[in-house]
Design a protein around this motif. Structure first.
Motif, PDB file in Angstrom:
ATOM      1  N   GLU A 107       0.828  -1.200   0.000  1.00 21.10           N
ATOM      2  CA  GLU A 107       0.000   0.000   0.000  1.00 21.10           C
ATOM      3  C   GLU A 107       0.868   1.258   0.000  1.00 21.10           C
ATOM      4  O   GLU A 107       2.043   1.210   0.354  1.00 21.10           O
ATOM      5  CB  GLU A 107      -0.924   0.012   1.219  1.00 21.10           C
ATOM      6  N   ARG A 108       0.265   2.354  -0.368  1.00 22.24           N
ATOM      7  CA  ARG A 108       1.003   3.615  -0.330  1.00 22.24           C
ATOM      8  C   ARG A 108       1.200   4.027   1.137  1.00 22.24           C
ATOM      9  O   ARG A 108       0.488   3.571   2.041  1.00 22.24           O
ATOM     10  CB  ARG A 108       0.250   4.705  -1.089  1.00 22.24           C
ATOM     11  N   CYS A 109       2.163   4.876   1.337  1.00 25.79           N
ATOM     12  CA  CYS A 109       2.435   5.364   2.692  1.00 25.79           C
ATOM     13  C   CYS A 109       1.379   6.398   3.088  1.00 25.79           C
ATOM     14  O   CYS A 109       1.111   7.337   2.327  1.00 25.79           O
ATOM     15  CB  CYS A 109       3.818   5.994   2.757  1.00 25.79           C
ATOM     16  N   HIS A 110       0.792   6.216   4.254  1.00 31.16           N
ATOM     17  CA  HIS A 110      -0.203   7.153   4.767  1.00 31.16           C
ATOM     18  C   HIS A 110       0.447   8.096   5.784  1.00 31.16           C
ATOM     19  O   HIS A 110       1.472   7.781   6.396  1.00 31.16           O
ATOM     20  CB  HIS A 110      -1.363   6.402   5.416  1.00 31.16           C
ATOM     21  N   THR A 111      -0.173   9.240   5.954  1.00 35.31           N
ATOM     22  CA  THR A 111       0.354  10.247   6.875  1.00 35.31           C
ATOM     23  C   THR A 111       0.553   9.675   8.278  1.00 35.31           C
ATOM     24  O   THR A 111       1.570   9.943   8.936  1.00 35.31           O
ATOM     25  CB  THR A 111      -0.594  11.458   6.950  1.00 35.31           C
ATOM     26  N   SER A 112      -0.403   8.858   8.717  1.00 30.99           N
ATOM     27  CA  SER A 112      -0.337   8.322  10.077  1.00 30.99           C
ATOM     28  C   SER A 112       0.855   7.390  10.290  1.00 30.99           C
ATOM     29  O   SER A 112       1.268   7.154  11.428  1.00 30.99           O
ATOM     30  CB  SER A 112      -1.630   7.566  10.401  1.00 30.99           C
ATOM     31  N   GLY A 113       1.417   6.851   9.203  1.00 29.22           N
ATOM     32  CA  GLY A 113       2.541   5.927   9.329  1.00 29.22           C
ATOM     33  C   GLY A 113       3.889   6.561   9.030  1.00 29.22           C
ATOM     34  O   GLY A 113       4.891   5.837   8.924  1.00 29.22           O
ATOM     35  N   LEU A 114       3.922   7.886   8.892  1.00 27.53           N
ATOM     36  CA  LEU A 114       5.170   8.567   8.538  1.00 27.53           C
ATOM     37  C   LEU A 114       5.584   9.584   9.595  1.00 27.53           C
ATOM     38  O   LEU A 114       4.738  10.167  10.284  1.00 27.53           O
ATOM     39  CB  LEU A 114       5.021   9.281   7.192  1.00 27.53           C
ATOM     40  N   LYS A 115       6.882   9.783   9.686  1.00 26.67           N
ATOM     41  CA  LYS A 115       7.444  10.845  10.525  1.00 26.67           C
ATOM     42  C   LYS A 115       8.220  11.786   9.608  1.00 26.67           C
ATOM     43  O   LYS A 115       8.934  11.346   8.703  1.00 26.67           O
ATOM     44  CB  LYS A 115       8.383  10.236  11.574  1.00 26.67           C
ATOM     45  N   ALA A 116       8.079  13.078   9.789  1.00 27.21           N
ATOM     46  CA  ALA A 116       8.753  14.066   8.946  1.00 27.21           C
ATOM     47  C   ALA A 116       9.593  15.000   9.808  1.00 27.21           C
ATOM     48  O   ALA A 116       9.135  15.484  10.855  1.00 27.21           O
ATOM     49  CB  ALA A 116       7.734  14.865   8.142  1.00 27.21           C
ATOM     50  N   VAL A 117      10.836  15.229   9.372  1.00 29.25           N
ATOM     51  CA  VAL A 117      11.723  16.178  10.049  1.00 29.25           C
ATOM     52  C   VAL A 117      12.600  16.853   9.005  1.00 29.25           C
ATOM     53  O   VAL A 117      12.891  16.278   7.950  1.00 29.25           O
ATOM     54  CB  VAL A 117      12.630  15.485  11.102  1.00 29.25           C
ATOM     55  N   PHE A 118      13.017  18.068   9.277  1.00 26.13           N
ATOM     56  CA  PHE A 118      14.009  18.724   8.439  1.00 26.13           C
ATOM     57  C   PHE A 118      15.391  18.142   8.775  1.00 26.13           C
ATOM     58  O   PHE A 118      15.713  17.923   9.951  1.00 26.13           O
ATOM     59  CB  PHE A 118      14.021  20.239   8.676  1.00 26.13           C
ATOM     60  N   ALA A 130      23.259  32.100  -0.588  1.00 22.83           N
ATOM     61  CA  ALA A 130      23.216  31.437  -1.895  1.00 22.83           C
ATOM     62  C   ALA A 130      22.026  31.841  -2.738  1.00 22.83           C
ATOM     63  O   ALA A 130      21.934  31.444  -3.894  1.00 22.83           O
ATOM     64  CB  ALA A 130      23.210  29.923  -1.701  1.00 22.83           C
ATOM     65  N   GLY A 131      21.110  32.592  -2.200  1.00 24.73           N
ATOM     66  CA  GLY A 131      19.915  32.957  -2.977  1.00 24.73           C
ATOM     67  C   GLY A 131      19.052  31.757  -3.272  1.00 24.73           C
ATOM     68  O   GLY A 131      18.803  30.909  -2.420  1.00 24.73           O
ATOM     69  N   GLY A 132      18.606  31.662  -4.537  1.00 27.90           N
ATOM     70  CA  GLY A 132      17.677  30.583  -4.911  1.00 27.90           C
ATOM     71  C   GLY A 132      18.345  29.284  -5.257  1.00 27.90           C
ATOM     72  O   GLY A 132      17.671  28.319  -5.638  1.00 27.90           O
ATOM     73  N   SER A 133      19.671  29.205  -5.139  1.00 25.18           N
ATOM     74  CA  SER A 133      20.364  27.991  -5.538  1.00 25.18           C
ATOM     75  C   SER A 133      20.611  27.037  -4.378  1.00 25.18           C
ATOM     76  O   SER A 133      21.235  26.008  -4.543  1.00 25.18           O
ATOM     77  CB  SER A 133      21.709  28.334  -6.187  1.00 25.18           C
ATOM     78  N   THR A 134      20.147  27.351  -3.218  1.00 19.64           N
ATOM     79  CA  THR A 134      20.367  26.496  -2.050  1.00 19.64           C
ATOM     80  C   THR A 134      19.120  25.666  -1.760  1.00 19.64           C
ATOM     81  O   THR A 134      18.011  25.992  -2.225  1.00 19.64           O
ATOM     82  CB  THR A 134      20.721  27.340  -0.814  1.00 19.64           C
ATOM     83  N   THR A 135      19.304  24.611  -1.021  1.00 17.99           N
ATOM     84  CA  THR A 135      18.183  23.715  -0.728  1.00 17.99           C
ATOM     85  C   THR A 135      18.181  23.300   0.730  1.00 17.99           C
ATOM     86  O   THR A 135      19.204  23.378   1.427  1.00 17.99           O
ATOM     87  CB  THR A 135      18.247  22.435  -1.594  1.00 17.99           C
ATOM     88  N   THR A 136      17.033  22.831   1.159  1.00 16.37           N
ATOM     89  CA  THR A 136      16.887  22.165   2.447  1.00 16.37           C
ATOM     90  C   THR A 136      16.171  20.847   2.195  1.00 16.37           C
ATOM     91  O   THR A 136      15.417  20.708   1.224  1.00 16.37           O
ATOM     92  CB  THR A 136      16.088  23.034   3.444  1.00 16.37           C
ATOM     93  N   SER A 137      16.399  19.878   3.059  1.00 18.02           N
ATOM     94  CA  SER A 137      15.822  18.541   2.867  1.00 18.02           C
ATOM     95  C   SER A 137      14.858  18.185   3.988  1.00 18.02           C
ATOM     96  O   SER A 137      15.107  18.509   5.159  1.00 18.02           O
ATOM     97  CB  SER A 137      16.931  17.481   2.804  1.00 18.02           C
ATOM     98  N   VAL A 138      13.787  17.487   3.594  1.00 15.15           N
ATOM     99  CA  VAL A 138      12.833  16.948   4.564  1.00 15.15           C
ATOM    100  C   VAL A 138      12.930  15.428   4.499  1.00 15.15           C
ATOM    101  O   VAL A 138      12.810  14.836   3.422  1.00 15.15           O
ATOM    102  CB  VAL A 138      11.395  17.403   4.261  1.00 15.15           C
ATOM    103  N   VAL A 139      13.158  14.810   5.639  1.00 13.42           N
ATOM    104  CA  VAL A 139      13.306  13.353   5.716  1.00 13.42           C
ATOM    105  C   VAL A 139      11.985  12.740   6.164  1.00 13.42           C
ATOM    106  O   VAL A 139      11.398  13.162   7.166  1.00 13.42           O
ATOM    107  CB  VAL A 139      14.427  12.968   6.705  1.00 13.42           C
ATOM    108  N   LEU A 140      11.530  11.731   5.402  1.00 18.77           N
ATOM    109  CA  LEU A 140      10.305  11.005   5.741  1.00 18.77           C
ATOM    110  C   LEU A 140      10.685   9.582   6.135  1.00 18.77           C
ATOM    111  O   LEU A 140      11.383   8.890   5.385  1.00 18.77           O
ATOM    112  CB  LEU A 140       9.341  10.977   4.551  1.00 18.77           C
ATOM    113  N   THR A 141      10.220   9.141   7.295  1.00 17.72           N
ATOM    114  CA  THR A 141      10.559   7.819   7.813  1.00 17.72           C
ATOM    115  C   THR A 141       9.295   6.995   8.015  1.00 17.72           C
ATOM    116  O   THR A 141       8.290   7.505   8.542  1.00 17.72           O
ATOM    117  CB  THR A 141      11.311   7.936   9.158  1.00 17.72           C
TER     118      THR A 141
END
Length: 245
Positions: A107-118, A130-141
């Protein structure tokens, strides 16, 4: 009667006896041959050694033919089984493709089964210069007990401290796939951000609502970085979301 006459008479009698003896022997010989022929042509259902041999020979022939039929039937059955096995191996998600198929029936991952952190490690922090060329990441577990599949664009809504000012981030045009997360496994996605140090035209997020693909419920996480260039009304903002996978 003279002596010559007597001798001829004796010879005739001897010849007659000899002929009679030969005739009797010949008759016995013909009778024996006739009896042998009758025995050889006896019906198979009659008892006797000849019948038993013929019956035994017939049974052996029948068994040999039966063995051949069984072998032929087995060969046909094996061929059909191989064909079915080959067809099954070609079906999507099948058992022969990879020992049960990693994505089969997941099955697809549901919100209730995931944890999200930067991701906030040393290398994960966006460069404020860096202006618009920089990024940040969100980790889903995957915090559930079963594997789940995830892929595509998550929804990201930034919101201010009091929640009155929201910014629904645009999505990039990047292609995406999907991946399967076993329990405890993680994946991530990036957000391109346009950082600013100016005291004008900025937007200061306090939180980010992360909505997994194909879900309606979100996970709220604290925004760990500084201010962004306020491009909420821009057609092509420099702050946007990239897909998972």
């Amino acid at each position: 009667m003279s002596a010559n006459t007597t001798a001829r008479t004796a010879r005739r009698r001897t010849l007659r006896i000899a002929v009679a003896t030969l005739t009797a022997v010949a008759g016995l010989t013909l009778t024996a041959c006739s009896g042998s022929d009758v025995a050889a042509t006896a019906p198979a259902d009659q008892s006797g050694p000849g019948t038993a041999v013929e019956s035994s020979g017939t049974d052996s022939g029948t068994e040999a033919q039966g063995s051949g039929d069984e072998a032929g039937s087995g060969a046909k059955t094996d061929t059909k089984a191989d064909a079915k096995g080959g067809a099954a191996a070609k079906k999507p998600g099948g058992q022969a493709a990879g020992g049960g198929g990693a994505g089969s029936g997941v099955e697809r991952c549901h919100t209730s089964g995931l944890k999200a952190v930067f991701a906030t490690g040393e290398d994960a922090a966006p460069d404020p210069n860096a202006g618009g060329s920089t990024t940040t990441s969100v980790v889903l577990t995957n915090k559930g007990s079963r594997s789940c599949k995830i892929g595509g664009f998550p929804g990201v809504d930034l919101k201010s401290e009091n929640g009155g000012e929201r910014w629904s981030l645009a999505r990039s045009s990047a292609k995406h796939g999907s991946i399967t997360l076993a329990p405890g496994d993680s994946t991530d996605f990036t957000i391109n951000v346009a950082m600013t140090k100016e005291d004008k035209g900025f937007y200061q997020p306090a939180f980010a609502d992360i909505t997994p693909p194909n879900e309606t419920k979100s996970i709220t996480v604290k925004w760990p970085w500084g201010t962004l260039v306020d491009q909420r009304s821009a057609t092509h903002p420099a702050t946007f979301v990239n897909p998972i996978g």
